[in-house]
Design a protein around this motif. Structure first.
Motif, mmCIF file in Angstrom:
data_model
loop_
_atom_site.group_PDB
_atom_site.id
_atom_site.type_symbol
_atom_site.label_atom_id
_atom_site.label_comp_id
_atom_site.label_asym_id
_atom_site.label_seq_id
_atom_site.Cartn_x
_atom_site.Cartn_y
_atom_site.Cartn_z
ATOM 1 N N GLN A 187 0.826 -1.209 0.000
ATOM 2 C CA GLN A 187 0.000 0.000 0.000
ATOM 3 C C GLN A 187 0.863 1.264 0.000
ATOM 4 O O GLN A 187 0.831 2.050 0.950
ATOM 5 N N HIS A 188 1.609 1.490 -1.065
ATOM 6 C CA HIS A 188 2.592 2.574 -1.054
ATOM 7 C C HIS A 188 1.970 3.967 -1.005
ATOM 8 O O HIS A 188 2.628 4.916 -0.585
ATOM 9 N N GLN A 189 0.730 4.098 -1.436
ATOM 10 C CA GLN A 189 0.036 5.378 -1.306
ATOM 11 C C GLN A 189 -1.089 5.259 -0.270
ATOM 12 O O GLN A 189 -1.962 6.121 -0.209
ATOM 13 N N TYR A 211 -1.169 4.018 7.584
ATOM 14 C CA TYR A 211 -1.228 4.231 6.134
ATOM 15 C C TYR A 211 -2.658 4.444 5.639
ATOM 16 O O TYR A 211 -2.971 4.229 4.466
ATOM 17 N N HIS A 236 -5.367 6.783 4.239
ATOM 18 C CA HIS A 236 -5.172 7.972 3.405
ATOM 19 C C HIS A 236 -6.518 8.384 2.825
ATOM 20 O O HIS A 236 -7.020 7.756 1.891
ATOM 21 N N SER A 276 -2.593 1.513 -5.481
ATOM 22 C CA SER A 276 -1.646 1.951 -4.455
ATOM 23 C C SER A 276 -0.362 1.128 -4.501
ATOM 24 O O SER A 276 0.704 1.598 -4.111
ATOM 25 N N PHE A 315 -3.178 6.377 -6.797
ATOM 26 C CA PHE A 315 -4.157 6.584 -5.732
ATOM 27 C C PHE A 315 -5.307 7.411 -6.289
ATOM 28 O O PHE A 315 -5.354 7.713 -7.477
#
Length: 292
Positions: free
Chosen positions: A132-134, A173, A175, A229, A234
């Motif tokens: 889930q990088h974003q 995380y 967002h 993500s 995103f």
């Protein structure tokens, strides 16, 4: 004749001595899993060891024992988990010359945070699967209609409360694209490692030291919301419309160095739901091209 054989023996010994061991691999499991689950990471560890002769595989555990490790993946915030993992890797003499990172879901995101904040020992290549990088904005596998899921999204904004940021890993995380100012102000982890508030040059420098950053997205992912993500995509701020990495300020402003990485940044897609892959796929598409 004996002289020639002696020379050949010396050359053989020199050749043997010049052989280097394979680069170690550090794995980090996802939320609710454990470092050594025999049906997942434990099995993957064996598969990698069988494929790469002599490789050392270190699977990160936050706490002793399966139950504690799984529990801590939920209730220890990302910043603390990364701090613990950094100390763990620094104490491992087998990793002192560097390692490759292989992260699964939440573990991939945390390994990326580790690469930015913990440059010793150095990470050489990072591969993340369904991470889930974003961040996330949604209930995994949300049942019911869209209105029901949107309602839970609003309820889950308690993730920005101080207590949630302190004790719940996924809160780190969360967002909300419909309230970017609150996200940037309240997020104690994701907004920081993505350089959303200000650009930490150390984070950029450490990411750019990677030989490769390989991001795997699962095309039918129902756990990571949105699935994009995994590729740093995103929702466009203020909307629920998907915005790809190369359309975002993260890319245009190159806040963590992804654009500067050039062809060292690789985006791979895999059909199937979250973390659905076979051993053969892992060996063919990940282990051999990036670790062997």
């Amino acid at each position: 004749m004996l002289f020639i054989l002696g020379e050949l023996f010396v050359l053989f010994q020199c050749f043997q001595g010049s052989q280097t061991s394979p680069v170690p691999i550090v794995m980090w499991h996802g939320i609710g899993d454990t470092c050594c689950n025999p049906h997942f990471l434990g099995r993957i560890k064996k598969v990698i060891e069988e494929e790469i002769d002599g490789v050392y595989v270190h699977s990160i555990s936050i706490g002793d024992g399966f139950a504690r490790d799984a529990q801590n993946s939920y209730i220890i915030p990302p910043n603390k988990q990364i701090e613990i993992a950094c100390e763990q890797l620094r104490k491992d003499e087998k990793l002192k010359n560097g390692y490759h990172g292989l992260g699964f879901s939440q573990g991939g995101l945390f390994l990326r945070g580790l690469a930015e904040r913990c440059p010793t020992p150095p990470m050489k290549t990072l591969v993340t699967l369904g991470s889930q990088h974003q961040g996330i904005y949604g209930l995994p596998k949300c049942p019911g209609d869209k209105r029901y899921c949107d309602y839970f999204r609003r309820v889950l904004n308690f993730a920005y409360s101080n207590w949630a940021q302190r004790i719940l890993a996924p809160a780190g995380y969360w967002h909300d694209p419909l309230d970017e100012p609150t996200y940037k102000k309240k997020s104690k982890f994701l907004a920081d490692i993505n350089n959303e508030v200000f650009i930490n040059q150390k984070y950029r420098t450490n990411i750019l030291r990677l030989q490769k950053l390989v991001l795997v997205k699962f095309n039918n992912d129902t756990t990571v919301q949105p699935k994009d993500s995994s590729w740093f995509g995103f929702y466009k701020p203020g909307t629920l419309n998907i915005q790809r990495l190369n359309e975002s300020s993260l890319w245009f402003e190159d806040r963590i160095g992804l654009r500067q990485m050039g062809n060292r940044l690789l985006l791979l897609a895999k059909n199937g739901d979250h973390l659905q892959f076979t051993e053969e796929w892992l060996i063919t598409n990940i282990v051999r091209p990036f670790f062997k």
